[in-house]
Design an enzyme around this catalytic site. Structure first.
Site, mmCIF file in Angstrom:
data_model
loop_
_atom_site.group_PDB
_atom_site.id
_atom_site.type_symbol
_atom_site.label_atom_id
_atom_site.label_comp_id
_atom_site.label_asym_id
_atom_site.label_seq_id
_atom_site.Cartn_x
_atom_site.Cartn_y
_atom_site.Cartn_z
ATOM 1 N N ASP A 1 -32.312 -44.558 15.322
ATOM 2 C CA ASP A 1 -32.454 -43.946 16.339
ATOM 3 C C ASP A 1 -31.830 -42.890 16.639
ATOM 4 O O ASP A 1 -30.982 -43.408 17.037
ATOM 5 C CB ASP A 1 -33.695 -44.368 17.203
ATOM 6 N N GLN B 1 -34.500 -33.189 16.816
ATOM 7 C CA GLN B 1 -34.625 -33.472 17.760
ATOM 8 C C GLN B 1 -33.219 -33.764 18.699
ATOM 9 O O GLN B 1 -32.676 -33.806 20.082
ATOM 10 C CB GLN B 1 -34.813 -34.734 18.034
ATOM 11 N N CYS C 1 -41.976 -41.178 12.210
ATOM 12 C CA CYS C 1 -41.021 -41.928 12.456
ATOM 13 C C CYS C 1 -41.307 -42.180 13.963
ATOM 14 O O CYS C 1 -42.373 -42.953 14.203
ATOM 15 C CB CYS C 1 -39.666 -41.270 13.376
ATOM 16 N N SER C 2 -40.607 -42.421 15.012
ATOM 17 C CA SER C 2 -41.702 -42.965 16.658
ATOM 18 C C SER C 2 -42.321 -42.112 17.126
ATOM 19 O O SER C 2 -43.474 -42.015 17.850
ATOM 20 C CB SER C 2 -40.171 -43.388 17.511
ATOM 21 N N ALA C 3 -41.305 -40.556 17.218
ATOM 22 C CA ALA C 3 -41.901 -39.093 17.783
ATOM 23 C C ALA C 3 -43.172 -37.997 16.925
ATOM 24 O O ALA C 3 -43.690 -37.724 17.304
ATOM 25 C CB ALA C 3 -41.664 -38.707 19.050
ATOM 26 N N GLY C 4 -42.064 -38.304 15.643
ATOM 27 C CA GLY C 4 -42.958 -37.434 14.638
ATOM 28 C C GLY C 4 -42.062 -35.914 14.372
ATOM 29 O O GLY C 4 -42.659 -35.859 14.453
ATOM 30 N N ILE C 5 -41.129 -36.114 15.192
ATOM 31 C CA ILE C 5 -40.014 -34.998 15.108
ATOM 32 C C ILE C 5 -38.862 -35.008 14.587
ATOM 33 O O ILE C 5 -38.603 -33.631 13.942
ATOM 34 C CB ILE C 5 -40.346 -34.922 16.496
ATOM 35 N N GLY C 6 -38.223 -35.420 15.255
ATOM 36 C CA GLY C 6 -36.165 -36.256 14.462
ATOM 37 C C GLY C 6 -36.478 -35.974 13.450
ATOM 38 O O GLY C 6 -36.147 -35.430 12.865
ATOM 39 N N ARG C 7 -37.032 -37.641 13.099
ATOM 40 C CA ARG C 7 -36.031 -37.916 11.858
ATOM 41 C C ARG C 7 -36.946 -37.656 11.117
ATOM 42 O O ARG C 7 -36.712 -37.101 9.194
ATOM 43 C CB ARG C 7 -36.141 -39.414 11.747
ATOM 44 N N SER C 8 -37.820 -37.607 11.181
ATOM 45 C CA SER C 8 -39.625 -36.842 10.318
ATOM 46 C C SER C 8 -38.837 -35.379 10.088
ATOM 47 O O SER C 8 -39.743 -35.104 8.927
ATOM 48 C CB SER C 8 -40.660 -36.924 10.687
#
Length: 497
Positions: A196, A276, A230-237
């Site tokens: 993360d 992110q 992912c968790s927020a759906g913006i960084g890793r995604s």
């Protein structure tokens, strides 16, 4: 298809851009320029602000744009925190969404069903850094008939099988529409080694994962868009989609035709905040360079055991202090009140012309340039099982070392109120009430995390007992009694779990 010479020249140009940015330690500056440009977007997020939808968002500062949001067709609620991203020139489309909450898991599977998706790509773990980042929304396969039924949307999810690799697990799940009795098999690709607010150590494992996803047909045009979260759906995604899209464009048009920055901005027009942090942008460039070297066709060439890792090579010749700290623990969070998607900018940008109030940490709850403001209050939802689901939870650690909630932003950082001291008895009373509510929420989430860990531990114990249960037993009455005792114990543990 371009010639090999043109392809090599294009790769050289992109490498030159990468090395130039790296040598000047300018990733935060480039990243901030992208955010500033996206700050001019005028897209709305009105649906996310409606009272009935606020508790369906995991983070207060990550909301779906209205013009590209996924609309659910079945049931009373048509809202889900998800956007459709389409890059027509690459013949690619993705659905990016947050990690499901307990009260949105049914909506998640309904979206997968209605969009005819062939696969779900999960890039996070359920618990990371002692914080709950996603609900356990799929059956683990602990029993032969393991399944989850979501009555609110009429969807049943059953475990079929799984294949484990060093960096990811591939599962096959069966979805059933309880009304029509129609069934489908869904692939669940779970990448388990992506930290993360970080990046994989090198692109090699990531490109292997991308290869597996591509070869499954999950990204093909003749099936529904894959659901990536992912968790927020913006960084890793966002990182996954950016790399995959750019590699497709490179194959079709040569790398000279690809501007990574422009592709990212184009994708951000469909979902806010993709990528992110500067290090994720740097990794994206490196993975695109390495993938282009290994991608003479639409499949990453990973058959050769000895693969030169271009990412490691350019890291070794870089003078950026960011490179040296990659294996170090993540930095401490910014001061309270800073929104989650503010990156941990290094000191190198102190003299940069782009440094402004936003970089230095502006007033509390100041909207990000790339993200319109959304709701700021916390909310809780009581599930049918009478367990409280914390939907907006910034995490701290209590005396037990267990993650506890406060108000949430997508970085998992604390955004408690930072106003000046109260000056009236009424204000003091309100502050005391808010503190009491925060304390109660901390205790609820701490109990929730402990329960998840307890269930995981019991699952492990059940697996051990199950293996011992099927060991050959001596024939005789005594063996029957012993076997029956084990069955009774296993049954007891299973009922508890």
């Amino acid at each position: 298809m371009t010639s090999q010479g043109t392809r090599d020249q294009g790769i050289s140009n992109v490498e030159t851009e990468y090395l130039e940015i790296n040598s000047k330690a300018a990733w935060p500056i480039l990243y901030q320029h992208i955010r500033n440009e996206c700050g001019n977007f005028t897209y709305t997020c009105n649906e996310s602000k409606k009272p009935q939808n606020k508790n369906l968002n995991r983070y207060r500062d990550v909301a779906p744009y209205d013009h590209s949001r996924i609309i659910l067709k079945k049931g009373q609620c048509d809202y889900i925190n998800a956007n459709l991203i389409q890059v027509d020139r690459a013949h690619r489309q993705y659905i990016l969404t947050q990690g499901p909450l307990e009260n949105t898991a049914g909506h998640f599977w309904l979206m997968v069903w209605e969009q005819a998706s062939k696969a779900v790509l999960m890039l996070n773990k359920i618990i990371e850094k002692n914080q709950v980042k996603c609900y356990q929304y799929w059956p683990l396969g602990d029993t032969a008939d393991d399944a989850m039924t979501f009555i609110d949307v009429g969807i049943k999810v059953e475990y079929v099988s799984k294949t484990e690799s060093s960096d990811y697990t591939t599962r096959i799940l069966k979805l059933t529409d309880l009304e029509s009795k129609e069934t489908r098999e869904i692939l669940h690709f779970h990448y388990t080694t992506w930290p993360d607010f970080g990046v994989p150590q090198s692109p090699t494992a990531f490109l292997r994962f991308l290869t597996n996803v591509r070869q499954s047909g999950a990204l093909d045009q003749n099936v529904g868009p894959p659901v990536v979260h992912c968790s927020a759906g913006i960084g890793r995604s966002g990182t996954f989609c950016l790399v995959d899209t750019c590699l497709v464009l490179i194959e079709e048009n040569g790398l000279n035709s690809v501007n990574v920055r422009d592709v990212l901005i184009e994708m951000r027009r469909s979902r806010m905040g993709l990528i992110q942090m500067p290090d994720q942008l740097r990794f994206s460039y490196a993975a695109i360079i390495e993938g282009a070297k290994q991608l003479p066709s639409n499949n990453v060439n990973v058959d050769n055991e000895i693969v030169t890792n271009h990412y490691d090579v350019v890291n070794n010749i870089s003078h950026s202090s960011i490179e040296e700290e990659e294996d170090e623990p993540p930095p401490l969070p910014p001061p309270r009140g800073e929104s989650l998607t503010r990156s941990m900018m290094p000191d190198i940008i102190t003299n940069a012309t782009t440094r402004n109030d936003e970089l230095g940490g502006g007033p509390p709850d100041k909207p990000l340039p790339s993200e319109p403001p959304v709701q700021t209050e916390t909310s809780t939802t009581v599930s049918p099982a009478n367990s409280t689901v914390i939907t907006n939870n910034v995490h701290e650690n209590n005396s037990d070392g267990v993650a506890v909630p406060n108000e949430t932003t997508s970085d998992g950082e604390n955004s408690l109120q930072t106003s000046s001291p109260p000056s009236s008895p009424d204000t003091k009373s309100e502050v005391r009430q808010r503190r009491l509510r925060h304390k109660e929420k901390k205790e609820r989430l701490a109990a929730y995390v402990r329960e998840i860990k307890r269930r995981q531990k019991e699952t492990e114990e059940w697996q051990k007992l199950k293996r011992s249960l099927f060991k050959p037993l001596s024939i005789g009455i005594g063996a029957a009694i012993v076997g029956g005792g084990i069955l009774a114990i296993c049954g007891y543990l299973y009922m508890r779990g």
